[in-house]
Each structure stands twice: as structure tokens, then as C-alpha cells.
Design a protein around this motif. Structure first.
Motif, mmCIF file in Angstrom:
data_model
loop_
_atom_site.group_PDB
_atom_site.id
_atom_site.type_symbol
_atom_site.label_atom_id
_atom_site.label_comp_id
_atom_site.label_asym_id
_atom_site.label_seq_id
_atom_site.Cartn_x
_atom_site.Cartn_y
_atom_site.Cartn_z
ATOM 1 N N HIS A 15 0.862 -1.186 0.000
ATOM 2 C CA HIS A 15 0.000 0.000 0.000
ATOM 3 C C HIS A 15 0.896 1.234 0.000
ATOM 4 C CE1 HIS A 15 -3.746 -2.163 1.118
ATOM 5 N NE2 HIS A 15 -2.856 -3.028 1.600
ATOM 6 N N TRP A 16 0.531 2.248 -0.775
ATOM 7 C CA TRP A 16 1.309 3.478 -0.794
ATOM 8 C C TRP A 16 0.397 4.648 -1.136
ATOM 9 C CZ3 TRP A 16 1.513 -0.275 -4.491
ATOM 10 C CH2 TRP A 16 1.196 0.079 -5.793
ATOM 11 N N GLY A 17 0.856 5.841 -0.783
ATOM 12 C CA GLY A 17 0.060 7.015 -1.097
ATOM 13 C C GLY A 17 0.538 8.251 -0.368
ATOM 14 N N GLY A 18 -0.281 9.292 -0.459
ATOM 15 C CA GLY A 18 0.016 10.557 0.190
ATOM 16 C C GLY A 18 -0.606 10.615 1.570
ATOM 17 N N LYS A 19 0.069 11.265 2.482
ATOM 18 C CA LYS A 19 -0.442 11.400 3.843
ATOM 19 C C LYS A 19 -1.552 12.443 3.937
ATOM 20 C CE LYS A 19 3.690 10.357 6.508
ATOM 21 N NZ LYS A 19 4.645 10.969 7.448
ATOM 22 N N PHE A 20 -1.491 13.453 3.080
ATOM 23 C CA PHE A 20 -2.408 14.590 3.213
ATOM 24 C C PHE A 20 -3.383 14.712 2.049
ATOM 25 C CE2 PHE A 20 1.674 15.636 5.256
ATOM 26 C CZ PHE A 20 1.241 15.607 6.564
ATOM 27 N N ASN A 21 -3.514 13.664 1.267
ATOM 28 C CA ASN A 21 -4.482 13.673 0.172
ATOM 29 C C ASN A 21 -5.082 12.275 0.043
ATOM 30 O OD1 ASN A 21 -2.703 12.038 -1.391
ATOM 31 N ND2 ASN A 21 -1.623 13.860 -2.073
ATOM 32 N N ARG A 22 -5.924 12.088 -0.928
ATOM 33 C CA ARG A 22 -6.583 10.792 -1.090
ATOM 34 C C ARG A 22 -5.960 9.956 -2.201
ATOM 35 N NH1 ARG A 22 -12.880 11.698 0.249
ATOM 36 N NH2 ARG A 22 -12.521 12.993 2.065
ATOM 37 N N HIS A 23 -4.738 10.256 -2.557
ATOM 38 C CA HIS A 23 -4.043 9.508 -3.605
ATOM 39 C C HIS A 23 -3.431 8.265 -2.977
ATOM 40 C CE1 HIS A 23 -3.618 13.205 -6.383
ATOM 41 N NE2 HIS A 23 -4.617 13.350 -5.537
ATOM 42 N N ARG A 24 -4.078 7.131 -3.174
ATOM 43 C CA ARG A 24 -3.629 5.881 -2.579
ATOM 44 C C ARG A 24 -3.726 4.770 -3.604
ATOM 45 N NH1 ARG A 24 -6.837 8.409 1.457
ATOM 46 N NH2 ARG A 24 -5.519 9.017 3.206
ATOM 47 N N ARG A 25 -2.823 3.817 -3.482
ATOM 48 C CA ARG A 25 -2.818 2.651 -4.370
ATOM 49 C C ARG A 25 -2.480 1.415 -3.542
ATOM 50 N NH1 ARG A 25 -5.185 4.345 -8.822
ATOM 51 N NH2 ARG A 25 -4.056 5.916 -9.945
ATOM 52 N N PHE A 26 -2.789 0.257 -4.091
ATOM 53 C CA PHE A 26 -2.386 -0.996 -3.461
ATOM 54 C C PHE A 26 -2.176 -2.052 -4.532
ATOM 55 C CE2 PHE A 26 -6.951 -1.141 -3.653
ATOM 56 C CZ PHE A 26 -7.224 -2.435 -4.059
ATOM 57 N N LYS A 27 -1.386 -3.059 -4.177
ATOM 58 C CA LYS A 27 -1.070 -4.124 -5.118
ATOM 59 C C LYS A 27 -0.633 -5.352 -4.334
ATOM 60 C CE LYS A 27 2.047 -5.165 -8.950
ATOM 61 N NZ LYS A 27 3.137 -4.669 -9.771
ATOM 62 N N GLY A 28 -1.038 -6.511 -4.795
ATOM 63 C CA GLY A 28 -0.580 -7.767 -4.215
ATOM 64 C C GLY A 28 0.423 -8.414 -5.156
ATOM 65 N N GLU A 29 1.512 -8.912 -4.601
ATOM 66 C CA GLU A 29 2.539 -9.563 -5.411
ATOM 67 C C GLU A 29 2.739 -10.984 -4.902
ATOM 68 O OE1 GLU A 29 7.250 -9.047 -6.576
ATOM 69 O OE2 GLU A 29 6.212 -7.419 -5.565
ATOM 70 N N LEU A 30 2.540 -11.954 -5.771
ATOM 71 C CA LEU A 30 2.688 -13.360 -5.410
ATOM 72 C C LEU A 30 4.165 -13.717 -5.256
ATOM 73 C CD1 LEU A 30 1.088 -15.988 -4.998
ATOM 74 C CD2 LEU A 30 1.401 -16.423 -7.430
ATOM 75 N N CYS A 31 4.462 -14.484 -4.216
ATOM 76 C CA CYS A 31 5.834 -14.952 -3.966
ATOM 77 C C CYS A 31 5.870 -16.465 -4.171
ATOM 78 C CB CYS A 31 6.255 -14.627 -2.535
ATOM 79 S SG CYS A 31 6.183 -12.870 -2.162
ATOM 80 N N SER A 32 6.975 -16.961 -4.685
ATOM 81 C CA SER A 32 7.089 -18.398 -4.934
ATOM 82 C C SER A 32 7.278 -19.191 -3.642
ATOM 83 C CB SER A 32 8.230 -18.686 -5.904
ATOM 84 O OG SER A 32 9.453 -18.233 -5.375
ATOM 85 N N SER A 33 7.767 -18.518 -2.587
ATOM 86 C CA SER A 33 7.968 -19.169 -1.292
ATOM 87 C C SER A 33 8.103 -18.084 -0.225
ATOM 88 C CB SER A 33 9.242 -20.024 -1.310
ATOM 89 O OG SER A 33 10.384 -19.200 -1.449
ATOM 90 N N TYR A 34 8.157 -18.526 1.019
ATOM 91 C CA TYR A 34 8.370 -17.592 2.130
ATOM 92 C C TYR A 34 9.726 -16.890 1.991
ATOM 93 C CZ TYR A 34 8.916 -15.931 6.926
ATOM 94 O OH TYR A 34 9.116 -15.153 8.031
ATOM 95 N N GLN A 35 10.753 -17.647 1.631
ATOM 96 C CA GLN A 35 12.095 -17.082 1.473
ATOM 97 C C GLN A 35 12.120 -16.056 0.333
ATOM 98 O OE1 GLN A 35 11.466 -20.384 1.829
ATOM 99 N NE2 GLN A 35 12.216 -20.540 3.925
ATOM 100 N N ASP A 36 11.405 -16.333 -0.748
ATOM 101 C CA ASP A 36 11.298 -15.383 -1.855
ATOM 102 C C ASP A 36 10.647 -14.089 -1.376
ATOM 103 O OD1 ASP A 36 11.343 -14.463 -4.594
ATOM 104 O OD2 ASP A 36 9.204 -14.953 -4.703
#
Length: 90
Positions: free
Chosen positions: A49-70
Motif C-alpha cells: 500500500h502506498w500514497g500521500g499522507k495529506f491527500n486521497r491519492h492511494r494505491r495498493f497491489k498484491g505480489e505473489l511470492c514463490s515461497s516464504y524465502q522469496d
């Protein structure tokens, strides 16, 4: 490790313990967070999750990992990139 929550997860297939990792970075105006967690299907993902603290510009993304170590390696890469962009760990 910095900012790691003590959430232990028992991997039933290998009987080894894994810890969900939560990281949060910020600048004066922006934030970025990453969480290494298991999804509903038992796969490790990094929930970002990322964005601005003082505005409503926010995004999110899920990234699949091949393993816990990855996932751990990807979190370490994110930490380097955030530091390069002048983010500080909270």
C-alpha cells in the motif's frame, strides 16, 4: 529484523514456523507499507500500500511470492528501494 510483528504461522506441509512480516516506511508527505502474509489459498503474497499522507491519492497491489524465502528477499529489496527514495522506517 526491524518492524517485524511476532505473528508466527505453522506451515502444515513442512512443520516449519514462518513469521508474517509487516514493514512501514514514510517521508514527510508519503507512506509505503508491505506485508508478507499467506492468502486464502495458502500462497505467500506481499500486500503493498502506498500514497500521500495529506491527500486521497492511494494505491495498493498484491505480489505473489514463490515461497516464504522469496517473500523475505522481495521485502529486503523493497527496503533498499525505499531508503534510496529517502523513506525512513517507522
Amino acid at each position: 529484523m526491524e518492524n517485524v510483528m511476532d505473528t508466527e504461522y505453522l506451515n502444515k506441509s513442512t512443520d516449519e514456523k514462518s513469521v508474517e512480516i509487516h514493514r512501514f516506511w514514510e517521508t514527510d508527505r508519503r507512506y509505503y507499507s508491505a506485508h508478507l502474509v499467506k492468502d486464502l489459498f495458502g500462497e505467500w503474497i506481499i500486500d503493498k500500500h502506498w500514497g500521500g499522507k495529506f491527500n486521497r491519492h492511494r494505491r495498493f497491489k498484491g505480489e505473489l511470492c514463490s515461497s516464504y524465502q522469496d517473500g523475505i528477499l522481495k521485502i529486503e529489496k523493497l527496503t533498499k528501494v525505499r531508503k534510496k527514495h529517502k523513506y525512513r522506517v517507522v
